[in-house]
Design an enzyme around this catalytic site. Structure first.
Site, PDB file in Angstrom:
ATOM      1  CG  ASP A   1      -2.126   0.887   1.079  1.00 43.16           C
ATOM      2  OD1 ASP A   1      -2.369   1.389  -0.040  1.00 43.16           O
ATOM      3  OD2 ASP A   1      -2.831   1.106   2.083  1.00 43.16           O
TER       4      ASP A   1
ATOM      5  CG  HIS B   1      -0.426   2.119  -9.253  1.00 45.06           C
ATOM      6  ND1 HIS B   1      -0.597   1.816  -7.920  1.00 45.06           N
ATOM      7  CD2 HIS B   1      -1.533   2.833  -9.616  1.00 45.06           C
ATOM      8  CE1 HIS B   1      -1.752   2.325  -7.497  1.00 45.06           C
ATOM      9  NE2 HIS B   1      -2.335   2.948  -8.510  1.00 45.06           N
TER      10      HIS B   1
ATOM     11  CG  LEU C   1       9.031 -17.150  -3.443  1.00 44.60           C
ATOM     12  CD1 LEU C   1       9.156 -17.165  -1.920  1.00 44.60           C
ATOM     13  CD2 LEU C   1       9.354 -15.746  -3.968  1.00 44.60           C
TER      14      LEU C   1
HETATM   15  C1  IPE Z   1      -5.628  -2.640  -0.144  1.00 45.77           C
HETATM   16  O1  IPE Z   1      -5.247  -1.314  -0.300  1.00 45.77           O
HETATM   17  C2  IPE Z   1      -5.599  -3.349  -1.440  1.00 45.77           C
HETATM   18  C3  IPE Z   1      -4.297  -3.482  -2.092  1.00 45.77           C
HETATM   19  C4  IPE Z   1      -3.154  -3.049  -1.662  1.00 45.77           C
HETATM   20  C5  IPE Z   1      -4.327  -4.172  -3.325  1.00 45.77           C
HETATM   21  P1  IPE Z   1      -6.306  -0.137  -0.460  1.00 45.77           P
HETATM   22  O2  IPE Z   1      -5.512   1.103  -0.590  1.00 45.77           O
HETATM   23  O3  IPE Z   1      -7.256  -0.459  -1.532  1.00 45.77           O
HETATM   24  O4  IPE Z   1      -7.064  -0.206   0.938  1.00 45.77           O
HETATM   25  P2  IPE Z   1      -7.921   0.888   1.699  1.00 45.77           P
HETATM   26  O5  IPE Z   1      -8.862   1.483   0.699  1.00 45.77           O
HETATM   27  O6  IPE Z   1      -6.953   1.916   2.223  1.00 45.77           O
HETATM   28  O7  IPE Z   1      -8.596   0.138   2.802  1.00 45.77           O
HETATM   29  C1  IPE Z   2      -1.662   0.264  -3.352  1.00 43.69           C
HETATM   30  O1  IPE Z   2      -1.424   1.620  -3.394  1.00 43.69           O
HETATM   31  C2  IPE Z   2      -1.912  -0.321  -4.715  1.00 43.69           C
HETATM   32  C3  IPE Z   2      -3.311  -0.691  -4.983  1.00 43.69           C
HETATM   33  C4  IPE Z   2      -4.284  -0.663  -4.130  1.00 43.69           C
HETATM   34  C5  IPE Z   2      -3.607  -1.115  -6.314  1.00 43.69           C
HETATM   35  P1  IPE Z   2      -2.603   2.669  -3.379  1.00 43.69           P
HETATM   36  O2  IPE Z   2      -2.997   2.959  -4.782  1.00 43.69           O
HETATM   37  O3  IPE Z   2      -3.693   2.223  -2.489  1.00 43.69           O
HETATM   38  O4  IPE Z   2      -1.874   3.936  -2.765  1.00 43.69           O
HETATM   39  P2  IPE Z   2      -2.477   4.954  -1.709  1.00 43.69           P
HETATM   40  O5  IPE Z   2      -2.957   4.146  -0.548  1.00 43.69           O
HETATM   41  O6  IPE Z   2      -3.585   5.679  -2.391  1.00 43.69           O
HETATM   42  O7  IPE Z   2      -1.321   5.835  -1.367  1.00 43.69           O
HETATM   43 MG    MG Z   3      -4.092   2.429  -0.532  1.00 44.85          MG
END
Ligand code: IPE
Ligand code: IPE
Ligand code: MG
Length: 258
Positions: free
Chosen positions: A28, A45, A139
């Protein structure tokens, strides 16, 4: 960087004896990483892919047996269409680019989640990658795409209900072990260590059943900044934990009651 140099880099860390066999990570913070650099969210990303490469090679090198990464949740479809499209394209191109190298490195790759919600090209690429690497003994790398813990428990329940309906098993035969055996990662032990980056303190619908006794580790580091040292720190934190599973620690066993 060539493989030799990378291995030298990883060998500099002294890995504790008690390593987690299975690590599950919510990757995240990509969006915030990019925004902090005045870049569009999708740049985060893209940067996150390099972290995935590093974490995969570190886990392989440090003797971790299984790594499960949350890449796209059932709920992430609710993001702006352009971001969703970018992510789907990124999954496709990364899969196509990396599958050979993963295979060479003896990685067994699996994509968990509801494949039927993904576009046909991506489904085909997944099928190809899984078939190619299925017999690999290194792995176990699982990537969760269009995955949700509630979805996983629901699909397992549907399969079990169908078996009962067809007379293949009875209601009494539905045990916790049976339910576990119908989940996406049935062939792997539950994660020992869960890591979530970016400072969020929640599960966001990840592996709800399997995380029941997993050690949880949260770090403020954003996913694109999560480097070898950050992973090492999480592994060391795990090594210092005492897992009790509801029973008493060894030194607490001999208490005398008046
Ligand atoms: C969780 O992250 C999902 C992934 C990392 C794929 P999100 O960014 O979507 O989660 P929330 O919205 O903060 O709970
Ligand atoms: C995690 O990073 C990747 C996915 C959920 C696909 P985020 O896109 O949630 O990044 P933040 O949380 O908005 O910084
Ligand atoms: Mg996120």
């Amino acid at each position: 960087m060539n493989a030799e140099k990378r291995n030298d880099q990883l060998s500099q860390f002294i890995i504790p004896a008690e390593v987690p066999l299975h690590i599950a990570i919510i990757m995240d913070g990509n969006g915030r990483w990019a925004q902090g650099k005045h870049l569009p969210r999708v740049a985060g990303h893209r940067a996150g892919i390099q972290t995935v490469r590093n974490v995969v090679s570190a886990c392989g090198h440090w003797g971790i047996k299984a790594l499960t990464l949350f890449a796209f949740s059932s709920e992430n479809w609710g993001r702006p269409a352009q971001e969703v499209q970018f992510l789907m394209n990124l999954f496709y191109s990364t899969l196509m680019e990396e599958v050979e190298a993963l295979h060479q490195n003896n990685v067994c790759l699996r994509i968990i989640g509801d494949h039927s919600g993904l576009n046909p090209d991506l489904q085909k690429a997944i099928q190809h990658a899984q078939t190619l690497t299925a017999m690999n003994t290194g792995l176990n790398l699982s990537i969760a795409i269009n995955y949700g813990g509630r979805w996983d428990i629901t699909q397992a329940t549907q399969v079990i209900a169908e078996k009962v309906k067809q007379g293949l098993m009875t209601v009494e035969e539905i045990t916790q072990d049976v339910l576990s055996a119908h989940l996406s990662l049935a062939s792997l032990p539950a994660p020992d260590l869960f890591i979530r980056t970016s400072g969020e303190l929640r599960m966001s619908n990840f592996m709800l059943w399997q995380l029941a006794y997993t050690e949880l580790y949260f770090t403020d580091t954003l996913w694109p900044d999560f480097d070898d040292a950050a992973l090492y720190k999480a592994i060391c934190a795990y090594a210092d934990r005492e897992r009790r599973y509801g029973i008493l620690a060894e030194n607490q066993q001999v208490e005398h009651y008046a």
